[in-house]
Design an enzyme around this catalytic site. Sequence first.
Site, mmCIF file in Angstrom:
data_model
loop_
_atom_site.group_PDB
_atom_site.id
_atom_site.type_symbol
_atom_site.label_atom_id
_atom_site.label_comp_id
_atom_site.label_asym_id
_atom_site.label_seq_id
_atom_site.Cartn_x
_atom_site.Cartn_y
_atom_site.Cartn_z
ATOM 1 N N GLU A 271 0.882 -1.166 0.000
ATOM 2 C CA GLU A 271 0.000 0.000 0.000
ATOM 3 C C GLU A 271 0.914 1.210 0.000
ATOM 4 O O GLU A 271 1.592 1.498 0.987
ATOM 5 C CB GLU A 271 -0.915 -0.022 1.221
ATOM 6 C CG GLU A 271 -2.161 0.836 1.057
ATOM 7 C CD GLU A 271 -1.911 2.314 1.288
ATOM 8 O OE1 GLU A 271 -1.828 3.056 0.279
ATOM 9 O OE2 GLU A 271 -1.780 2.726 2.436
ATOM 10 N N CYS B 74 -1.226 9.315 2.747
ATOM 11 C CA CYS B 74 -1.160 8.790 1.382
ATOM 12 C C CYS B 74 -2.364 9.214 0.551
ATOM 13 O O CYS B 74 -2.287 9.283 -0.676
ATOM 14 C CB CYS B 74 -1.047 7.268 1.394
ATOM 15 S SG CYS B 74 -2.448 6.422 2.174
#
Length: 482
Positions: free
Chosen positions: A249, A283
Amino acid sequence: MLEDQRWAAKIFSSGWQPGSGTLDVVEPATGALLGRTGLADAADVAAASAAAAAAQPAWAAASILERAAVLRRAAGILEQHLAEITEQLIRETGSVPGKAGFELGLALRTLLEAAGLPGLAQGEVLPTAGDRWSFARRIPIGVVGVISPFNSPIVLGLRSVAPALALGNAVLLKPDPRTPIAGGVILARLFEEAGLPEGLLHVLPGGAETGQAVVRAAEVQMISFTGSAATGRQVGELAAAQLKKTHLELGGKNSVLVLPGADLARAASAAAFASFFHQGQVCMSAGRILVPEAQHDEFVELLCAAADRLKAGDPRLADSDLGPLIDARQLARIESIVSDSVADGARIRTGGETAGLFMQPLVLSGLRPEHRAWQAEIFGPVAPVMEYRDLDQAVELVNATEYGLSTAILGDVGTAMRLADRIRSGIVHINEQTIDDEPNVPFGGTGASGNGTRFGGAAANLEAYTETQWLTVRSEIADYPF
């Protein structure tokens, strides 16, 4: 929890043990020393992985009630020590209280969600041409390696650690060396107090060499990594060479797309939150804001006004909306990206002033697609704004990136739904901003934002932390022609 100094200058590996050295933990807002953890090297990782492999079979064979109870107790301990853990998260990561509260609420839900995993159906009966029963069933992977980041260290560690343990695995956790207490010690203490059997969770703070040792460890069959795309590529390459299952991720260059006719005041508020929440160190932060030509100037004024109302300061003070950046290296990278873009024609509309690691939220306009601020993941409190002619160009601009994590579309729902079908993104939010997560949803991105894996939700967690085994059963030994 942390007052008990059993963890000081130690790693958690079959109990609290001296590591190969120690690691100072510094408060980014003040530079104060918050504590000292142990530091793990390759030898520590090797010992931990061997101990984890030895402990895991008994845990996999344990009652589903026993495994679920450990997760529930860990959730209760987190609630019991919420004030102490919140204070540590604020000081160690530079989180303002609102961000810390969001993270710990999500962490609590993650533990409770994981507590339901042991009791789920984990297989199916298959049709077969033989005189037998045929099954596909899920079995634990064995030992899982987790490498977690600094920005939301508790929840981004737990979202792998909790389901992996719940499904019968042992775990090696390497937290970011900048946040080893929040991202490591606290998780170790939660599970230690919850009665997790010894040897199943190992917390191994360290840098790149420690992470490489975790990936290389022979007993580790799966790697769960959250971090930058550059580091993720290295982790993926190293794991692939050993044929290990890998969940990556990674970063994002996420877009907020404002549609024609959208409520600009609300859109500017959403874009400000997406760009500046936790100093842009998320993110899912918005790294691109696209606005119709006719509404561009008004929108930029509203966004600048929102930015000017925010104050960067010590997150323990009530009037601070943003905390510090994590370290000087991160600040220098942000300033480099902004200065390169300004030198090439972009314009700072407001913000950007710095004091120590504090940076006032910054709005950029006059951007072109080739500008570094439009292409690179900034990971700082910077909102780059670009105008677009029509919706076809808007979609083209949103998709013109190697990343594909989160996209927000603000405005008419029917138009937004049609555009969502054309946007390459693992997550699309309509009339919400780009930053969100829940432990029951399949979270993840495409392209350079990850390798297509998902975190959260029963299906994603079963896929991540178990392997499928084909099992056949006959009532008696079959006859063979030999």
